[in-house]
Design a protein around this motif. Sequence first.
Motif, PDB file in Angstrom:
ATOM      1  N   ALA A  21      -1.701  -7.806  -0.246  1.00  0.00           N
ATOM      2  CA  ALA A  21      -0.660  -7.398  -1.210  1.00  0.00           C
ATOM      3  C   ALA A  21       0.711  -7.780  -0.676  1.00  0.00           C
ATOM      4  CB  ALA A  21      -0.734  -5.894  -1.452  1.00  0.00           C
ATOM      5  N   HIS A  22       1.711  -7.813  -1.579  1.00  0.00           N
ATOM      6  CA  HIS A  22       3.080  -8.170  -1.192  1.00  0.00           C
ATOM      7  C   HIS A  22       4.027  -6.972  -1.272  1.00  0.00           C
ATOM      8  CE1 HIS A  22       1.938 -12.375  -1.063  1.00  0.00           C
ATOM      9  NE2 HIS A  22       1.420 -12.271  -2.280  1.00  0.00           N
ATOM     10  N   SER A  23       3.708  -6.009  -2.105  1.00  0.00           N
ATOM     11  CA  SER A  23       4.560  -4.814  -2.249  1.00  0.00           C
ATOM     12  C   SER A  23       4.482  -3.953  -0.985  1.00  0.00           C
ATOM     13  CB  SER A  23       4.095  -4.001  -3.463  1.00  0.00           C
ATOM     14  OG  SER A  23       4.678  -2.719  -3.467  1.00  0.00           O
ATOM     15  N   GLN A  24       5.631  -3.523  -0.488  1.00  0.00           N
ATOM     16  CA  GLN A  24       5.671  -2.713   0.740  1.00  0.00           C
ATOM     17  C   GLN A  24       4.987  -1.360   0.543  1.00  0.00           C
ATOM     18  OE1 GLN A  24       9.694  -2.425   2.169  1.00  0.00           O
ATOM     19  NE2 GLN A  24       9.565  -4.385   3.269  1.00  0.00           N
ATOM     20  N   SER A  25       5.171  -0.748  -0.630  1.00  0.00           N
ATOM     21  CA  SER A  25       4.552   0.560  -0.882  1.00  0.00           C
ATOM     22  C   SER A  25       3.029   0.440  -0.915  1.00  0.00           C
ATOM     23  CB  SER A  25       5.061   1.137  -2.205  1.00  0.00           C
ATOM     24  OG  SER A  25       4.798   0.234  -3.280  1.00  0.00           O
ATOM     25  N   ILE A  26       2.525  -0.637  -1.542  1.00  0.00           N
ATOM     26  CA  ILE A  26       1.076  -0.851  -1.588  1.00  0.00           C
ATOM     27  C   ILE A  26       0.544  -1.151  -0.185  1.00  0.00           C
ATOM     28  CG2 ILE A  26      -0.758  -2.359  -2.456  1.00  0.00           C
ATOM     29  CD1 ILE A  26       0.848  -2.689  -5.018  1.00  0.00           C
ATOM     30  N   GLN A  27       1.302  -1.926   0.597  1.00  0.00           N
ATOM     31  CA  GLN A  27       0.876  -2.241   1.962  1.00  0.00           C
ATOM     32  C   GLN A  27       0.816  -0.990   2.833  1.00  0.00           C
ATOM     33  OE1 GLN A  27       1.867  -6.175   3.808  1.00  0.00           O
ATOM     34  NE2 GLN A  27       3.525  -6.151   2.324  1.00  0.00           N
ATOM     35  N   ALA A  28       1.766  -0.074   2.627  1.00  0.00           N
ATOM     36  CA  ALA A  28       1.758   1.189   3.383  1.00  0.00           C
ATOM     37  C   ALA A  28       0.523   2.015   3.028  1.00  0.00           C
ATOM     38  CB  ALA A  28       3.031   1.984   3.093  1.00  0.00           C
ATOM     39  N   LEU A  29       0.182   2.034   1.732  1.00  0.00           N
ATOM     40  CA  LEU A  29      -1.012   2.753   1.276  1.00  0.00           C
ATOM     41  C   LEU A  29      -2.278   2.123   1.849  1.00  0.00           C
ATOM     42  CD1 LEU A  29      -2.235   4.944  -0.597  1.00  0.00           C
ATOM     43  CD2 LEU A  29      -2.235   3.233  -2.427  1.00  0.00           C
ATOM     44  N   LEU A  30      -2.343   0.790   1.810  1.00  0.00           N
ATOM     45  CA  LEU A  30      -3.502   0.086   2.353  1.00  0.00           C
ATOM     46  C   LEU A  30      -3.620   0.282   3.857  1.00  0.00           C
ATOM     47  CD1 LEU A  30      -3.303  -3.288   0.362  1.00  0.00           C
ATOM     48  CD2 LEU A  30      -4.952  -1.435   0.043  1.00  0.00           C
ATOM     49  N   PHE A  31      -2.474   0.348   4.552  1.00  0.00           N
ATOM     50  CA  PHE A  31      -2.474   0.599   5.998  1.00  0.00           C
ATOM     51  C   PHE A  31      -3.159   1.918   6.318  1.00  0.00           C
ATOM     52  CE2 PHE A  31      -0.475   2.878   9.523  1.00  0.00           C
ATOM     53  CZ  PHE A  31      -0.748   2.020  10.584  1.00  0.00           C
ATOM     54  N   MET A  32      -2.764   2.975   5.627  1.00  0.00           N
ATOM     55  CA  MET A  32      -3.357   4.303   5.859  1.00  0.00           C
ATOM     56  C   MET A  32      -4.848   4.301   5.518  1.00  0.00           C
ATOM     57  SD  MET A  32      -1.047   6.109   7.174  1.00  0.00           S
ATOM     58  CE  MET A  32      -1.985   7.639   7.140  1.00  0.00           C
ATOM     59  N   MET A  33      -5.199   3.646   4.414  1.00  0.00           N
ATOM     60  CA  MET A  33      -6.590   3.634   3.970  1.00  0.00           C
ATOM     61  C   MET A  33      -7.488   2.883   4.951  1.00  0.00           C
ATOM     62  SD  MET A  33      -8.203   2.337   0.334  1.00  0.00           S
ATOM     63  CE  MET A  33      -8.083   0.579   0.695  1.00  0.00           C
ATOM     64  N   PHE A  34      -7.074   1.665   5.330  1.00  0.00           N
ATOM     65  CA  PHE A  34      -7.920   0.851   6.200  1.00  0.00           C
ATOM     66  C   PHE A  34      -7.929   1.347   7.641  1.00  0.00           C
ATOM     67  CE2 PHE A  34      -7.462  -2.335   2.754  1.00  0.00           C
ATOM     68  CZ  PHE A  34      -8.809  -2.544   2.523  1.00  0.00           C
ATOM     69  N   LEU A  35      -6.833   1.957   8.074  1.00  0.00           N
ATOM     70  CA  LEU A  35      -6.826   2.561   9.414  1.00  0.00           C
ATOM     71  C   LEU A  35      -7.836   3.698   9.479  1.00  0.00           C
ATOM     72  CD1 LEU A  35      -5.640   2.841  12.259  1.00  0.00           C
ATOM     73  CD2 LEU A  35      -3.890   4.356  11.300  1.00  0.00           C
TER      74      LEU A  35
END
Length: 315
Positions: A21-35
């Motif tokens: 993803a390119h959106s920072q908010s979506i990337q932050a959400l994906l970071f928490m999820m995949f971590l």
Amino acid sequence: MSKMDGGNQSLVSEFVLLGLAHSQSIQALLFMMFLTLYLLIVSGNIVIMVLITTDPHLHSPMYFLLANLSFVDMWLSSVTTPKMITDFFRENKTISFAGCMSQVFFAHCIAAGEMVLLVVMAYDRYVAICKPLHYFSIMNLKRCTGLVLTSWTIGFVHALSHLVVIVELPFCSPKEIDSFFCDMPLVIKLACMDSHNLDILMYADCGVVGVTCFILLLISYTYILITVHQSSKAGASKALSTCSAHITVVMIFFVPCIFIYVWPLNITWLDKFLAVFYSVFTPLLNPAIYTLRNKEMKNAMKRFINNCVDSQGKS
């Protein structure tokens, strides 16, 4: 395979990963999820390996193979997921040429090894259900160890056959890979040459491993289900429960791999989803399927917790 004009070629030292993803908010959400998912994958598979290693009740060929599957799953996810997680907060998601080649090699080595290991596990269930009187003479420790080593050898040879081809390819700019890791089909597209023949070679190589293993699995479980259907209801229920768990694992692992490497759909978002599925969700689902559906594993977990509590009480 004809090379393009040498003037357009460049010595590539790194590639750029475009990520999920390119959106920072979506990337932050994906970071928490995949971590969270990655921590669950590592901890879940380590728990299975520890239980099988320490509990005498689980010292059987089936659980020996299951411990090896957990080991393979943990590394399958570790090839790509940590890099993906750290890249979520990086503006420039680059990966070195050596790192990219390493991802290609280890991803294919471990994935191919897991395919063969799943065939070995199906063979183990076939012997247990169809030839129960000869089970322990056929599936002894020496045979199981040999079969596991065979799975790793096939995975290594398969991955090496890919690596020796792509490591010498001439790469051009742009050097962007529209994914979260270096994957064989995407790297080939960046070569300064007509990649049609290379694509055919890759699909054939992956097809030999993937389709052959899938057909062997279908044959094994067909024999097993026929035998279970003809046997007594008491034994059939337990056998069917075990086999249904195995078949679930097979489907969630093989289907994404077939649509990426054997019968590609060439839909970018779908390829990304399938890559995430087999590299993240499959290693997560395997421990859940084998522990939640397996009575002996649940009992082993209870014994392990009770032993820990008793040890704490004595200390």
